[in-house]
Design an enzyme around this catalytic site. Structure first.
Site, mmCIF file in Angstrom:
data_model
loop_
_atom_site.group_PDB
_atom_site.id
_atom_site.type_symbol
_atom_site.label_atom_id
_atom_site.label_comp_id
_atom_site.label_asym_id
_atom_site.label_seq_id
_atom_site.Cartn_x
_atom_site.Cartn_y
_atom_site.Cartn_z
ATOM 1 N N GLY A 1 -6.844 9.232 7.889
ATOM 2 C CA GLY A 1 -7.205 9.235 9.278
ATOM 3 C C GLY A 1 -8.626 9.791 9.653
ATOM 4 O O GLY A 1 -9.560 10.028 8.856
ATOM 5 N N HIS B 1 -9.552 5.393 -0.690
ATOM 6 C CA HIS B 1 -8.782 5.255 0.478
ATOM 7 C C HIS B 1 -9.322 6.237 1.427
ATOM 8 O O HIS B 1 -10.227 6.766 1.347
ATOM 9 C CB HIS B 1 -7.543 5.998 -0.020
ATOM 10 C CG HIS B 1 -6.656 4.957 -0.769
ATOM 11 N ND1 HIS B 1 -5.283 4.315 -0.200
ATOM 12 C CD2 HIS B 1 -6.535 4.360 -1.950
ATOM 13 C CE1 HIS B 1 -4.829 3.596 -0.965
ATOM 14 N NE2 HIS B 1 -5.536 3.587 -2.020
ATOM 15 N N ASP C 1 0.783 -1.353 -0.181
ATOM 16 C CA ASP C 1 0.161 -0.173 -0.077
ATOM 17 C C ASP C 1 0.960 1.228 -0.037
ATOM 18 O O ASP C 1 1.968 1.375 0.638
ATOM 19 C CB ASP C 1 -0.948 -0.225 1.346
ATOM 20 C CG ASP C 1 -2.121 0.965 1.220
ATOM 21 O OD1 ASP C 1 -2.440 1.081 0.306
ATOM 22 O OD2 ASP C 1 -2.484 1.546 2.553
ATOM 23 N N HIS C 2 0.464 2.257 -0.760
ATOM 24 C CA HIS C 2 1.228 3.534 -0.612
ATOM 25 C C HIS C 2 2.642 3.369 -0.796
ATOM 26 O O HIS C 2 3.449 4.019 -0.006
ATOM 27 C CB HIS C 2 0.894 4.595 0.584
ATOM 28 C CG HIS C 2 -0.756 4.864 0.579
ATOM 29 N ND1 HIS C 2 -1.096 5.914 -0.430
ATOM 30 C CD2 HIS C 2 -1.521 4.707 1.346
ATOM 31 C CE1 HIS C 2 -2.322 6.317 -0.058
ATOM 32 N NE2 HIS C 2 -2.617 5.350 0.858
ATOM 33 N N SER D 1 -11.680 5.669 6.886
ATOM 34 C CA SER D 1 -11.993 5.709 8.137
ATOM 35 C C SER D 1 -13.058 7.062 8.608
ATOM 36 O O SER D 1 -12.401 8.077 7.743
ATOM 37 C CB SER D 1 -10.871 5.730 9.337
ATOM 38 O OG SER D 1 -10.206 4.416 9.170
HETATM 39 O O1 G3H Z 1 -4.085 3.116 2.529
HETATM 40 C C1 G3H Z 1 -4.727 3.068 3.681
HETATM 41 C C2 G3H Z 1 -6.181 3.799 3.892
HETATM 42 O O2 G3H Z 1 -6.316 4.735 2.948
HETATM 43 C C3 G3H Z 1 -6.210 4.316 5.208
HETATM 44 O O3 G3H Z 1 -6.814 5.299 5.502
HETATM 45 O O4 G3H Z 1 -6.592 5.442 7.855
HETATM 46 O O5 G3H Z 1 -8.306 7.070 6.792
HETATM 47 O O6 G3H Z 1 -8.550 4.570 7.093
HETATM 48 P P1 G3H Z 1 -7.696 5.576 6.893
HETATM 49 ZN ZN ZN Z 2 -4.351 5.287 1.693
#
Ligand code: G3H
Ligand code: ZN
Length: 292
Positions: free
Chosen positions: A187, A216, A79-80, A219
């Protein structure tokens, strides 16, 4: 079962897979168990930082063991990964999927670097014909990081993904998945996020159906907005902070309740269970229950 086949079905049928981040084995097991219990594929992500802590080889070895043990589709995503070198490292290590995130670079540089990874992954897949690596690119700028934000983050107009550019990016790079910026922030933000649902719909219409749209920073986004985003064409949703918070909240509670406990597994277990509950709620919300 290939990841791109699952995502194609999700796009066609109007549901979304969950992508969850980990840096420890207990969390990985919680994700696998939650997916197993609801009948969903498990897409497990490690960012560069998480992978460095976990170990690329270790994450892959555990993926293989969990596949054997639970018999469900499990995909490991880098990821990323923010450089061509880092993404190649994940491909070489044996990840099922790589998210090459050059979204901080100008459009042309993002395009060229992403295409290099698509070509590299395709070549690697041909040489190791047992599986086919899925590649995700990112267009638009996502602010924040996976934690509870203490300050308000302003999204700028230029951060948003442009549907026309998305089409060009997808056509020229050949990515399997596209991560977009549509009002989402990594976040849990201070104020309520407001996803641009019409923009998601426009991007969905601008790109070929076999390319999955990824949201993405899932959350802290209210359930009704998540449902609307899926209706508009999102077929993969990334969650990290929500499960980190669930795990840590329970861990802190256990520390207070059992200050003399010295066995790590007795401290970890309630935290993993709390995380699992959140994972199952998310999977239900995404409509991915009983899809395998
Ligand atoms: O790649 C990871 C996610 O985009 C996590 O984002 O922490 O806002 O759920 P989040
Ligand atoms: Zn992300």
């Amino acid at each position: 079962m290939l990841l791109r086949e699952i995502l194609k079905r999700a796009t066609e049928e109007g549901w979304a897979t969950g992508h969850f981040n980990v840096s420890e084995m207990d969390q990985m097991r919680a994700i696998v168990e939650a997916c197993y219990e609801v009948g969903a594929p498990a897409i497990i992500g490690t960012s560069e930082g998480e992978a460095k802590h976990f170990g690329y080889a270790e994450a892959i070895a555990l993926r293989d063991v969990f596949r054997e043990e639970y018999g469900i589709p499990i995909f490991l995503n880098a990821d990323h990964h923010k450089s061509v070198e880092a993404a190649k490292k994940a491909v070489d290590a044996g990840y099922d999927s790589v998210h090459i995130d050059l979204s901080a670079l100008p459009f042309e540089e993002n395009l060229v670097g992403t295409k290099e990874i698509v070509d590299y992954a395709r070549q690697f897949s041909i040489q190791h014909s047992a599986f086919s690596i899925s590649v995700e690119g990112e267009l638009g700028y996502l602010r924040g990081e996976s934690k509870i934000q203490k300050e308000k983050i302003e999204i700028q107009e230029r951060d948003y993904t442009d549907p026309g550019q998305a089409r060009e990016f997808v056509e020229k790079t050949g990515v399997d998945r596209l991560a977009i910026a549509v009002g989402n922030i990594h976040g849990i933000s201070l104020d309520e996020p407001a996803l641009d649902i019409e923009r998601i719909r426009a991007i969905r219409q601008a790109i070929p159906e076999n390319v999955a749209l990824v949201l993405h920073a899932g959350s802290g986004i209210p359930d009704d907005q998540i449902r609307a985003a899926i209706d508009a064409g999102i077929s993969n949703i990334h969650i990290n902070t929500d499960i980190r918070v669930a795990y840590l909240k329970e861990l802190k509670k256990t520390f207070v309740e059992k200050p003399d406990e010295a066995a790590m597994y007795k401290l970890d277990t309630p935290a993993s269970l709390a995380m699992k509950e959140v994972l199952k709620e998310k999977l239900k919300l995404f409509g991915v229950v009983n899809k395998i």
